[in-house]
Design an enzyme around this catalytic site. Structure first.
Site, mmCIF file in Angstrom:
data_model
loop_
_atom_site.group_PDB
_atom_site.id
_atom_site.type_symbol
_atom_site.label_atom_id
_atom_site.label_comp_id
_atom_site.label_asym_id
_atom_site.label_seq_id
_atom_site.Cartn_x
_atom_site.Cartn_y
_atom_site.Cartn_z
ATOM 1 N N GLU A 49 0.785 -0.468 -5.268
ATOM 2 C CA GLU A 49 -0.440 0.518 -5.321
ATOM 3 C C GLU A 49 0.402 1.746 -5.597
ATOM 4 O O GLU A 49 0.983 2.520 -4.743
ATOM 5 C CB GLU A 49 -1.180 0.576 -4.105
ATOM 6 C CG GLU A 49 -2.532 1.494 -4.223
ATOM 7 C CD GLU A 49 -2.734 2.295 -3.087
ATOM 8 O OE1 GLU A 49 -3.549 2.933 -3.169
ATOM 9 O OE2 GLU A 49 -1.638 2.644 -2.271
ATOM 10 N N ASP A 97 0.775 -1.443 0.180
ATOM 11 C CA ASP A 97 -0.155 -0.020 0.002
ATOM 12 C C ASP A 97 0.758 1.130 0.016
ATOM 13 O O ASP A 97 2.122 1.286 0.518
ATOM 14 C CB ASP A 97 -0.865 -0.144 1.257
ATOM 15 C CG ASP A 97 -1.561 1.325 1.247
ATOM 16 O OD1 ASP A 97 -2.685 1.448 0.604
ATOM 17 O OD2 ASP A 97 -1.375 2.182 2.208
#
Length: 675
Positions: free
Chosen positions: A389, A334
């Site tokens: 991401e 992330d």
């Protein structure tokens, strides 16, 4: 291939002016890798920090506890086992600021009782005494009747769950089902690992997905953060159950042929002090940069110091821990954009200019960490899967580190869902541009794999709407029953929902992702309990009941999603070369492309159907229809004969060597495969 980290320039000549930056980046990574390999036991021992730090129990039940706290003067272990007496179990400190305590067994049993509370207490240079949760805690729990603050417990159960099933092979075509255990029950409460294992895993497997991406597993104090404010990096969230139950979940997924990815948050950490890593040893800079450099203004969180030896040991060991102890098969990293750049992407619009990816914009230490992490994971575990991401599209993100890349296997195609939402919000159906759609779906770096998706958890959150909601809105509450007439809004919504998914699946990447519930057009958004909604769980759940009610039309979208995944399993277009688009006709609203040996045909026109519509192909012969959005099984109108046969004629059409003719109904799409 060049061996100085500038190999990317061979694949992308536009990088040639930046070869010195690439060399410098690779040299910094190599410097750190060599340093870590000189650690006693090499990289293998370095990445097993969880066997050195935290609590470890020997075969004779001796407990060893270690913690890195360089700013502390003294340290003691306290807990239920010693009545919280700071004098009973003082720790010794070495020259590196590592404190150690060895607890021999009592009557042959561990000196600390399983599941009892423990803390480390330290004194600081100014004489202050502080209490902290052990940084390497494997289990933290919360008793809201007492305090919202988490407590660390000593986890040493008599019955340890042993992983029984071998890991499935790495999928050639990655089809990811993104899921959150807590919201996976239809009841207004937090779901459990055990319920997910029993009730949701079979659904995922039956749909034809081959990978699960689990969100919010690493413990986080604030449920509404969606797991992105991690407090304890080695503790699976106790909201959903015990560590052993999480192991069973992963193991059961493996038995169904599903690989399991962990949504890992190494981009930042929660700023909590009492139950987080912030100011762990009383200083501002133990695990993080001090001052402004160590704070993320937008996320209100702390930023790791990736250039620190012990921080690297903590983070790299954290990755290995989830693989070795829980059986995870890979990671979705992330917040990679925030890591890569000193501006963290805040208020920065990436234009694609290569200067944005180099020089003073880039955080060299973060890049080095990601290269170390990816290189180690793939070397240690050949079937490992890592996904970035990242909205910036840094060149080389999904190329091997030896070429100068970051080493990820895939990057999320974050522009795709934004495009679909923007179209549905702002553009009339008649004005959709086929060329623009094709450009967005194919605009990715050569030889760098991408995960395409129409909507993820971001688009499902309150404040936005899912695609189903944008398409059908309030009529989802009144006209989704088979007992009611098929209204124009529901008809359009179901048709475009299927077409958007198939186009994204077929053209958008080398992998595909779906957020749970979106496959059947979940009727509600997602909103976690918080002050703003009266701490309600009403929207923090998945309403499987509307799918299981056979009178409702959600079942048609679910069956479509299943058919789409299983058709890809047969033909494998995701792991084939990027599709060749032979037609993107603005007037007709038609898109035609070939990929994986099959022919995709789309008619986005709201009203016009075409008889004997000519399309090109490079594969001669007889074709059959293998998937059709207009099939009645998916609540289509059945305007095309599914048993029809199509024969090619030799002759140039749209730059292809052959052509065939089809009936192409409005708002429909289908796949033709050679017989």
């Amino acid at each position: 291939m060049k061996k100085d980290g500038s190999g990317l320039t061979v694949l992308d000549p536009w990088l040639e002016p930046f070869k010195d930056d690439l060399k410098k980046r690779y040299a910094y990574y190599t410097q750190w890798k060599n340093r870590l390999q000189k650690f006693p036991g090499g990289m293998d021992a370095f990445t097993k920090g969880y066997e050195y730090y935290g609590f470890n129990v020997a075969d004779d039940n001796t407990i060893t506890y270690r913690e890195w706290a360089p700013n502390a003067v003294t340290a003691s272990l306290v807990g239920d086992f010693n009545e919280w007496d700071v004098e009973k179990h003082t720790m010794t400190r070495n020259e590196y600021g590592v404190f150690e305590l060895i607890l021999p067994p009592l009557h042959g049993q561990p000196a600390i009782t399983h599941n009892s509370k423990v803390k480390i207490t330290m004194t600081l240079p100014n004489g202050e005494r502080i209490y902290r949760l052990p940084a390497w805690s494997r289990r933290v729990t919360q008793d809201l009747s007492v305090s919202p603050t988490y407590e660390s417990v000593f986890w040493n159960p008599d019955q340890v769950y042993r992983l029984k099933h071998t890991r499935p092979p790495r999928p050639a075509s990655l089809r990811i089902y993104e899921a959150h255990v807590g919201i996976s029950t239809p009841e207004p409460r937090v779901g459990t690992y055990t319920e997910f294992t029993k009730n949701v895993l079979p659904r995922i497997a039956a749909l034809g997905y081959n990978a699960i991406q689990l969100m919010a597993v690493m413990e986080h104090a604030y449920y509404a953060s969606f797991g992105y404010q991690v407090t304890s990096f080695f503790a699976p969230s106790s909201r959903y159950g015990t560590p052993e139950e999480l192991k069973e979940l992963v193991d059961t997924a493996h038995s169904m042929g599903l690989v399991v990815l962990l949504d890992v948050v190494h981009s930042h950490a929660c700023k909590n002090v009492d139950d987080g890593l912030n100011m762990f040893d009383g200083s501002d800079h133990c695990y993080f940069h001090e001052g402004a450099k160590g704070r993320h203004d937008l996320w209100d969180s702390r930023l790791f110091n990736y250039g620190n030896f012990e921080v690297l040991r903590f983070l790299l060991s954290n990755l290995r821990y989830w693989v070795e102890v829980y059986g995870f098969d890979g990671f979705r990293f992330d917040g990679v954009t925030s890591m890569l750049y000193v501006h963290h992407g805040i208020g920065y619009g990436f234009s694609g200019d290569y200067h944005e990816y180099f020089g003073s914009n880039v955080d060299d230490e973060s890049v080095m960490y990601l290269q170390l992490a990816n290189d180690f994971l793939h070397e240690q575990y050949p079937s490992m899967i890592t996904v970035a991401e990242d909205v910036s599209g840094m060149p080389g993100s999904c190329r091997p580190v030896r070429e100068g890349g970051l080493g990820f296997d895939y990057r999320l195609a974050m522009a795709v869902p934004d495009t679909w939402i923007k179209l549905l919000k702002e553009v009339k159906d008649d004005d959709w541009k086929m060329g623009h759609l094709v450009h967005i779906l194919t605009n990715r770096r050569h030889l760098e794999n991408t995960i395409a998706y129409c909507e993820s958890h971001d688009q499902a959150l309150v404040g936005d709407k899912t695609l189903a909601f944008w398409l059908m809105d309030k009529e989802m509450y009144t006209n989704m029953s088979d007992l009611t007439p098929l209204t124009p809004i529901i008809d359009r919504g179901l048709a475009l929902h299927k077409m958007i998914r198939l186009l994204t699946h077929g053209l958008g990447g080398e992998g595909y992702l779906n957020f749970e519930g979106n496959e059947f057009g979940h009727p509600e958004w997602l909103d976690f309990p918080r002050d703003g909604n009266g701490s309600s769980f009403h929207y923090a759940r998945r309403q499987w009941n509307v799918l299981d009610d056979h009178l409702l039309r959600y079942k048609y979208l679910n069956e479509w999603d299943k058919a789409m995944q299983l058709t890809e399993e047969t033909y494998g277009w995701l792991h084939s070369a990027q599709g060749y688009v032979s037609r993107k006709h603005e007037g007709d609203k038609v898109i035609v492309f070939e990929r994986g040996g099959v022919l995709f045909v789309f008619n986005f026109h709201p009203t016009e159907s075409y008889v004997d519509y000519r399309i090109g192909t490079d594969i001669a012969g007889k074709y059959k229809m293998v998937l059709n959005t207009d099939d009645r099984a998916f609540l289509g109108h059945g305007r095309v004969d599914a048993s029809g046969e199509y024969f090619t004629t030799t002759g140039d059409w749209d730059g292809r060597a052959h052509w065939l003719q089809v009936y192409l109904p409005s708002r429909s799409a289908f796949i033709l495969a050679p017989v």
